[in-house]
Design an enzyme around this catalytic site. Structure first.
Site, PDB file in Angstrom:
ATOM      1  N   CYS A   1       0.638  -1.207  -0.068  1.00  0.00           N
ATOM      2  CA  CYS A   1      -0.478  -0.408   0.027  1.00  0.00           C
ATOM      3  C   CYS A   1       0.811   1.185  -0.011  1.00  0.00           C
ATOM      4  CB  CYS A   1      -0.878  -0.037   1.189  1.00  0.00           C
ATOM      5  SG  CYS A   1      -2.601  -1.328   1.117  1.00  0.00           S
TER       6      CYS A   1
ATOM      7  N   HIS B   1     -13.114   5.293  -9.034  1.00  0.00           N
ATOM      8  CA  HIS B   1     -12.348   5.259 -10.365  1.00  0.00           C
ATOM      9  C   HIS B   1     -11.002   6.763 -10.270  1.00  0.00           C
ATOM     10  CE1 HIS B   1     -14.032   2.440 -12.437  1.00  0.00           C
ATOM     11  NE2 HIS B   1     -13.185   2.132 -13.257  1.00  0.00           N
TER      12      HIS B   1
HETATM   13 NI    NI Z   1      -3.522   0.271  -0.623  1.00  0.00          NI
END
Ligand code: NI
Length: 135
Positions: A34, A81
């Protein structure tokens, strides 16, 4: 009589988790994938649950069509999005973790739903990881 009604929605978005005050190595160690500097996507699953009295006339706690439209208007349109870090002002200075996203979604919906109804936002970032944010 009190009941809880829930609406399921979803959105796709990109993010990066990063703490400026930490070194690159610390960030990578803590946030793993992440922390990717070039961002990455998640398929978020969202459940909005409203708890309150069943209306004795209609038999509803809340009109789910209305809730679906409100989620579209106030949540999906802002997140779907999108790059959360770059395109959503709420995350310009705040890490777009599932915790923060759930809290922001709750804050966006709260003004549009009667105070007599409790709102619980459940947000799945992956099929196995989810966060709950309540009133
Ligand atoms: Ni992530």
């Amino acid at each position: 009589m009190i009941a809880t009604v829930s609406r399921h929605a979803h959105f796709n978005a990109a993010h990066r988790l990063h703490v400026e005050a930490w070194s690159d190595a610390q960030n990578k160690a803590f946030f793993g994938a992440c922390n990717n500097p070039l961002y990455h996507g998640h398929n978020y699953e969202l459940i909005v649950a409203l708890t309150g009295p069943i209306d004795p006339i209609s038999g509803y706690v809340y009109d789910m069509k209305v809730l679906g439209d409100q989620i579209k208007e106030h949540v999906e349109s802002k997140l779907d999005h999108k790059n959360l870090n770059l395109e959503v002002p709420e995350f310009a200075q705040r890490n777009p973790t599932a915790e923060h996203i759930a809290a922001v979604i709750h804050g966006w919906l709260r003004p549009h739903i009667s105070p007599e109804l409790k709102i619980k936002v459940t947000l799945y970032e992956t099929p196995r990881n989810f966060v709950e944010f309540n009133d």
